[in-house]
Design an enzyme around this catalytic site. Structure first.
Site, PDB file in Angstrom:
ATOM      1  CE  LYS A 173      -4.663   0.187   2.341  1.00 59.66           C
ATOM      2  NZ  LYS A 173      -5.139  -0.173   3.728  1.00 59.66           N
TER       3      LYS A 173
HETATM    4  O1  G3P Z   1      -9.340   0.459   4.264  1.00 54.93           O
HETATM    5  C1  G3P Z   1      -8.952   2.513   4.626  1.00 54.93           C
HETATM    6  C2  G3P Z   1      -9.411   3.101   6.342  1.00 54.93           C
HETATM    7  O2  G3P Z   1      -8.770   1.304   7.075  1.00 54.93           O
HETATM    8  C3  G3P Z   1     -10.396   3.511   6.643  1.00 54.93           C
HETATM    9  O3  G3P Z   1     -10.595   3.771   7.314  1.00 54.93           O
HETATM   10  O4  G3P Z   1     -12.826   4.727   8.885  1.00 54.93           O
HETATM   11  O5  G3P Z   1     -10.136   5.082   9.278  1.00 54.93           O
HETATM   12  O6  G3P Z   1     -11.757   5.793   7.399  1.00 54.93           O
HETATM   13  P1  G3P Z   1     -11.396   4.676   8.332  1.00 54.93           P
END
Ligand code: G3P
Length: 214
Positions: free
Chosen positions: A83
């Site tokens: 990533k």
């Molecule tokens: O895969 C990316 C994701 O984990 C981000 O999620 O909830 O931290 O915005 P969030």
């Protein structure tokens, strides 16, 4: 649509794998920081549990450093996808890594122009973060619609991972738009299968079953 689990937690991954619907896993530094296990060991164990791609994130910022970091991550297991945050340095690194056959998941995507450049540079996946856009009063799902259209227009093979998923409607809307993958936190994954009418229906059938002559 493929389902990835957005977690670094081995128990959650084992559980969802047992449901028969797990196609891959995405991690990030925030998710890995919650686990009491060394980063590389964690990724290795996740890769052993899941046949599909497992995203492990690079933290270097310059392409000369991203490339060796990504190569080292890719050596952990054959199903690692590295990533890399989208940006000029990330694009340079992606071009070099894609030429070596290393799968890149270009992350922190918040615009269709970023997704387009990531695809052109050779990313195997792009990860638009829809929940974080919704959080700042933008329309995360509108971004997915744009990226789906752009990738169809030019027949890019890059797969769209709908990320930063917050609730089941995000998953359903992503599926309606034809996104390739949703990466879903465990709590949302559980909610996808539940419906109060299903629970009430089971309860009523079980109660009526007791009255059936046997
Ligand atoms: O895969 C990316 C994701 O984990 C981000 O999620 O909830 O931290 O915005 P969030």
């Amino acid at each position: 649509m493929k389902f990835f689990l957005d977690t670094a937690n081995l128990e959650e991954i084992r559980e969802v794998a047992s449901w028969g619907v797990l196609d891959g896993v995405t991690t990030n530094p925030s998710l890995c920081s919650k686990e009491n296990i060394k980063f590389e060991d964690n990724i290795r164990e996740i890769c052993a549990l899941v046949g599909g791609p497992v995203s492990a994130e690079c933290v270097s910022l310059r392409s000369e450093e991203i490339v060796p970091e990504a190569r080292a991550l890719a050596k952990i297991a054959s199903n690692v996808a590295v990533k890399i945050p989208v940006g000029l340095e990330g694009l340079k690194a992606t071009k070099a890594l894609a030429a070596e056959g290393i799968s890149v998941n270009m992350t922190l995507v918040f615009s269709a122009s970023q997704a387009l450049l990531a695809a052109k540079a050779g990313a195997k996946f792009v990860s638009p973060f829809i929940g974080r856009l919704d959080d700042v009063s933008e329309d995360g799902m509108a971004l997915i619609e744009e990226i789906v259209q752009v990738f169809e227009n030019y027949r890019f093979g890059t797969e769209i991972i709908v990320a930063s998923v917050r609730h089941p409607r995000h998953v359903v809307e992503a599926a309606l738009l034809g996104a390739d993958i949703a990466t879903v936190p465990y709590a949302v994954m559980e909610k996808l299968v539940r419906h109060p009418l299903t629970d009430a229906g089971i309860e009523r059938f079980l109660s009526d079953w007791k009255k059936v002559r046997k």
